[in-house]
Design an enzyme around this catalytic site. Structure first.
Site, PDB file in Angstrom:
ATOM      1  N   LYS A  24       0.850  -1.207   0.000  1.00  0.00           N
ATOM      2  CA  LYS A  24       0.000   0.000   0.000  1.00  0.00           C
ATOM      3  C   LYS A  24       0.878   1.246   0.000  1.00  0.00           C
ATOM      4  O   LYS A  24       0.653   2.177  -0.760  1.00  0.00           O
ATOM      5  CB  LYS A  24      -0.866  -0.016   1.249  1.00  0.00           C
ATOM      6  CG  LYS A  24      -1.415   1.343   1.654  1.00  0.00           C
ATOM      7  CD  LYS A  24      -2.265   1.316   2.883  1.00  0.00           C
ATOM      8  CE  LYS A  24      -1.523   1.493   4.160  1.00  0.00           C
ATOM      9  NZ  LYS A  24      -1.182   2.876   4.542  1.00  0.00           N
ATOM     10  N   ASN A  25       1.925   1.247   0.829  1.00  0.00           N
ATOM     11  CA  ASN A  25       2.733   2.464   1.006  1.00  0.00           C
ATOM     12  C   ASN A  25       3.723   2.695  -0.120  1.00  0.00           C
ATOM     13  O   ASN A  25       4.422   3.716  -0.133  1.00  0.00           O
ATOM     14  CB  ASN A  25       3.439   2.445   2.368  1.00  0.00           C
ATOM     15  CG  ASN A  25       2.437   2.582   3.500  1.00  0.00           C
ATOM     16  OD1 ASN A  25       1.257   2.868   3.259  1.00  0.00           O
ATOM     17  ND2 ASN A  25       2.873   2.340   4.715  1.00  0.00           N
ATOM     18  N   CYS A 118      -4.923   7.903  10.091  1.00  0.00           N
ATOM     19  CA  CYS A 118      -4.865   7.060  11.299  1.00  0.00           C
ATOM     20  C   CYS A 118      -4.858   7.922  12.568  1.00  0.00           C
ATOM     21  O   CYS A 118      -4.284   8.992  12.597  1.00  0.00           O
ATOM     22  CB  CYS A 118      -3.569   6.269  11.288  1.00  0.00           C
ATOM     23  SG  CYS A 118      -3.615   4.912  10.146  1.00  0.00           S
ATOM     24  N   ARG A 123      -0.200  14.317  13.465  1.00  0.00           N
ATOM     25  CA  ARG A 123       0.438  14.034  12.178  1.00  0.00           C
ATOM     26  C   ARG A 123       0.705  15.375  11.478  1.00  0.00           C
ATOM     27  O   ARG A 123       0.016  15.748  10.567  1.00  0.00           O
ATOM     28  CB  ARG A 123      -0.465  13.143  11.321  1.00  0.00           C
ATOM     29  CG  ARG A 123      -0.936  11.874  12.032  1.00  0.00           C
ATOM     30  CD  ARG A 123       0.150  10.857  12.254  1.00  0.00           C
ATOM     31  NE  ARG A 123       0.668  10.310  11.010  1.00  0.00           N
ATOM     32  CZ  ARG A 123       0.106   9.291  10.354  1.00  0.00           C
ATOM     33  NH1 ARG A 123      -1.007   8.779  10.794  1.00  0.00           N
ATOM     34  NH2 ARG A 123       0.645   8.830   9.240  1.00  0.00           N
ATOM     35  N   ASP A 126       4.523  20.118   8.842  1.00  0.00           N
ATOM     36  CA  ASP A 126       5.491  21.228   8.783  1.00  0.00           C
ATOM     37  C   ASP A 126       6.705  20.923   7.918  1.00  0.00           C
ATOM     38  O   ASP A 126       7.214  21.794   7.216  1.00  0.00           O
ATOM     39  CB  ASP A 126       5.943  21.613  10.193  1.00  0.00           C
ATOM     40  CG  ASP A 126       6.484  20.414  10.975  1.00  0.00           C
ATOM     41  OD1 ASP A 126       5.897  19.323  10.839  1.00  0.00           O
ATOM     42  OD2 ASP A 126       7.499  20.559  11.666  1.00  0.00           O
ATOM     43  N   ASP A 307       5.283   0.384  12.026  1.00  0.00           N
ATOM     44  CA  ASP A 307       4.041  -0.254  11.553  1.00  0.00           C
ATOM     45  C   ASP A 307       3.944  -1.709  11.961  1.00  0.00           C
ATOM     46  O   ASP A 307       2.917  -2.339  11.710  1.00  0.00           O
ATOM     47  CB  ASP A 307       3.945  -0.151  10.018  1.00  0.00           C
ATOM     48  CG  ASP A 307       3.746   1.269   9.574  1.00  0.00           C
ATOM     49  OD1 ASP A 307       3.895   1.547   8.377  1.00  0.00           O
ATOM     50  OD2 ASP A 307       3.459   2.120  10.441  1.00  0.00           O
ATOM     51  N   ARG A 399      -8.157  -0.846   5.050  1.00  0.00           N
ATOM     52  CA  ARG A 399      -7.382   0.260   4.463  1.00  0.00           C
ATOM     53  C   ARG A 399      -6.045  -0.258   3.948  1.00  0.00           C
ATOM     54  O   ARG A 399      -5.487   0.288   3.010  1.00  0.00           O
ATOM     55  CB  ARG A 399      -7.127   1.348   5.513  1.00  0.00           C
ATOM     56  CG  ARG A 399      -8.350   2.128   5.903  1.00  0.00           C
ATOM     57  CD  ARG A 399      -7.987   3.322   6.749  1.00  0.00           C
ATOM     58  NE  ARG A 399      -6.942   4.129   6.098  1.00  0.00           N
ATOM     59  CZ  ARG A 399      -6.389   5.193   6.657  1.00  0.00           C
ATOM     60  NH1 ARG A 399      -6.749   5.562   7.870  1.00  0.00           N
ATOM     61  NH2 ARG A 399      -5.460   5.899   6.032  1.00  0.00           N
TER      62      ARG A 399
END
Ligand code: EPZ
Length: 420
Positions: A24-25, A118, A123, A126, A307, A399
């Site tokens: 997914k990532n 999430c 999160r 910046d 993760d 997800r």
């Protein structure tokens, strides 16, 4: 609301082979990169998970056309109709922020809602915003949106204050079309970041230092289409390794890249789990009845992946002794622990540490998923809990895991999905 019911068994013996899906990532930044060109992008081994469909919906809003056939897709953004990523979509997925860099680079304007995603700590964005301003963008934060404009991005040196996967990906995509050279320092070196950069090079980008903490990117006037295979999902692979260690005779994972999860494998082996690398794409893991406690501290790649923290915590509930889990990447990434306590685990949270005392026999209970990897940890615990475990808000699982209950049931688990 979608729920999952797991008929657990402390003596469960999963067995068989499991094919790991695409990452997914890796798929999400690759999809965002399709905004950088008017030509067609072809991606294979794409995981059909909710976040991928959310990203495709977002790209369609921006002007993309796409076509999916099984796990292959083509996506093309001939013209960008709108530079706006709506709050509705961005709230559903933090990775939506990855369209900011490509929109700025190709279109000169981007309006992206401040991300949600999430529930794992704050999160911020910046590091992304600071980088775009260095490239010459003017950015205004108003009414919950990031409004960014830049007639022409100009290459420069950007040193990230801390490692950021999305920040490195966003700035690499923007720098690829900036005027002149950019030097990105203190880059994240996760495999998914390297894979995005390899895709950008296929599209015509000029990038030196892929996989290193300093990347040198020479901007080009335009990028072309490309065809790319999404790498295996190292977190799905790690999740199934833990399932194998907890509840199997032995299971075989195919279509994996062991080198991308060596820290996890080393930690599991130190705990007594037998993991064999059959070849470069296949791992065999055996159930381990006598797990030894292990301390872990999450860190950027190649360190222990954040993760995998929740899933490893479940493994340590079955180790005979005390394990200390230290989470350094996200604050408050312990929302799974209250739910694990309901299943009979003995875990105490103190600051950035979770102290796990095992071996705790687990018993089924009703639980609620709070984020993607927390929900995966509840599935793992439910497999070996005696009796029935219900997981509410099961959509979190979808997800990032493609057909997880089908894959586990094929190995001998007993999981069903239902609505109530
Ligand atoms: C990516 O998120 C992954 N998501 C996450 O996976 C993963 O946990 C994370 O990297 C760390 O490995 C995707 O790739 C889509 P970061 P990202 O920017 O890019 C802080 C999953 O379960 N930070 O590397 O959002 C941030 O708060 C998900 O698949 C800033 O301070 O993570 C965090 O503490 C969850 N300012 C740390 O850096 C910024 O501008 C790492 O964040 C950006 C981030």
């Amino acid at each position: 609301m979608e729920k999952i019911r797991i008929f657990g068994d402390p003596n469960l013996k999963l067995r068989g082979r499991i094919r790991i899906s695409g990452a997914k990532n890796a798929a999400l930044p690759a999809l965002a990169a399709s905004l950088l060109t008017r030509e067609k992008m072809r991606l294979r081994n794409v995981p059909l998970v909710t976040d991928v469909f959310t990203m495709l919906t977002l790209l369609k809003d921006l002007g993309a056309e796409y076509n999916i056939r099984k796990n292959s897709l083509s996506v093309q953004v001939k013209t960008i109709n709108s530079p706006e990523a709506s709050y509705k979509l961005v709230r559903a997925m933090r990775a939506s922020i990855l369209v900011l860099g490509p929109l700025l680079a190709r279109y000169g304007k981007a309006v992206v809602a401040l991300p949600g995603g999430c529930a794992i700590g704050s999160r911020p964005t910046d590091l992304h915003i600071g980088g775009f301003e260095k490239l010459g963008a003017t950015i205004v934060l108003e009414h919950g949106y990031i409004r960014a404009e830049a007639k022409q991005l100009t290459g420069t040196t950007i040193a990230f204050e801390k490692k950021t996967v999305g920040g490195t990906e966003n700035l690499a995509m923007a720098a690829a079309l900036a005027k002149g050279e950019s030097i990105l320092k203190n880059c994240a070196v996760e495999p998914e970041v390297s894979e995005l950069c390899k895709l950008l090079v296929k599209m015509g980008a000029r990038i030196d230092g892929i996989g290193e903490e300093t990347m040198r990117i020479q901007g080009v006037p335009e990028l072309g289409g490309a065809s790319h295979q999404i790498i295996p999902d190292r977190i799905e692979a790690g999740t199934f390794l833990i399932a194998g260690a907890l509840a199997s005779d032995e299971i075989v994972l195919t279509h994996v890249r062991p080198d991308n999860i060596m820290t996890l494998i080393d930690k599991m082996r130190s705990s007594g789990v037998e993991i064999e690398k059959i070849n470069n794409n296949t791992l065999r893991v055996k159930g381990c009845p006598d797990l030894k406690p292990q301390d872990i501290t999450t860190s950027s790649f190649p360190g222990f992946p954040t993760d995998m923290q929740a899933q490893f915590t479940v493994l340590m509930t079955q180790a005979d002794g005390t394990s200390i889990i230290t989470e350094t990447i996200f604050d408050r990434r312990f929302s799974h622990i209250n739910e694990l306590l309901r299943l009979g685990a003995s875990i105490e949270v103190s600051g950035d540490k979770a102290i796990v005392r095992g071996k705790s026999p687990l018993s089924g209970a009703e639980t609620t998923a709070t984020d993607l990897r927390a929900s995966a940890s509840l599935v793992l615990a439910g497999l070996i809990a005696s009796g029935e475990t219900i997981i509410n808000d099961a959509y979190h699982l979808d997800r990032g895991y493609e057909k997880i209950e089908e894959k586990l049931n094929a190995l001998g688990a007993h999981i069903e999905r239902f609505r109530e």
